[in-house]
Design a protein around this motif. Structure first.
Motif, mmCIF file in Angstrom:
data_model
loop_
_atom_site.group_PDB
_atom_site.id
_atom_site.type_symbol
_atom_site.label_atom_id
_atom_site.label_comp_id
_atom_site.label_asym_id
_atom_site.label_seq_id
_atom_site.Cartn_x
_atom_site.Cartn_y
_atom_site.Cartn_z
ATOM 1 N N PRO A 33 0.874 -1.336 0.034
ATOM 2 C CA PRO A 33 0.023 -0.103 0.079
ATOM 3 C C PRO A 33 0.877 1.305 0.020
ATOM 4 O O PRO A 33 0.569 2.330 -0.173
ATOM 5 N N ASP A 34 2.071 1.081 0.204
ATOM 6 C CA ASP A 34 2.821 2.378 0.440
ATOM 7 C C ASP A 34 3.696 2.644 -0.961
ATOM 8 O O ASP A 34 4.322 3.693 -1.043
ATOM 9 N N ARG A 35 3.757 1.685 -1.868
ATOM 10 C CA ARG A 35 4.172 1.848 -3.340
ATOM 11 C C ARG A 35 3.299 2.914 -3.974
ATOM 12 O O ARG A 35 2.142 2.678 -4.225
#
Length: 158
Positions: free
Chosen positions: A109-111
């Motif tokens: 989810p941070d990409r």
């Protein structure tokens, strides 16, 4: 003598291949690839009488957009898009000149970005990648009429 469902001097309608192909060379043509997909599915429904759900139209346009975008971004030269109806599904096939097969990245989810391939694989009935003598071919299949309520038009104007 011609049989019902057969044009004079031609093969039976059910045996005809329903497909379209186009080559794309620039990133500005990605929108044209989506338009081709929408137009093709409108013809599949209007001309050939096959049910096409609104969801199928949206998913096919998404898949076409992602696969053509990747081909234009990572492969030199043109790419070839083919849409073909087979056994209640539309097969989206994209060929490009880059022989390396893409890798779907794990969920993160941070990409930022690079989620297209994992999305395509999640929304398709089937997904295949093959190296070719020149380049690679990626094929994804999407069910045409998948609305559980039987709304084959999906409320969307094709």
């Amino acid at each position: 003598m011609d049989l019902p469902g057969q044009d004079e001097g031609s093969q039976p309608l059910v045996d005809r291949l329903i497909s379209v192909s186009a080559a794309f060379e620039g990133s500005e043509e990605i929108a044209q690839a989506r338009d081709l997909a929408r137009s093709f599915l409108a013809d599949v429904q209007a001309v050939h009488g096959l049910p096409v759900s609104g969801r199928a139209v949206g998913v096919v346009q998404l898949v076409v957009s992602e696969l053509v975008t990747n081909a234009r971004k990572y492969a030199p030269g043109p790419c070839l898009l083919t849409l073909e109806v087979s056994e209640g599904a539309v097969e989206v096939t994209v060929w490009d000149s880059e022989p390396r097969l893409p890798l779907a990245q794990g969920a993160d989810p941070d990409r930022v970005g690079q989620h297209g391939l994992e999305i395509v694989m999640a929304v398709c009935q089937s997904f295949e990648m093959h190296r070719e003598p020149v380049g690679k071919r990626i094929k994804a299949a999407i069910v045409l009429a998948d609305d559980p309520l039987g709304d084959v038009g999906g409320g969307q104007v094709l």
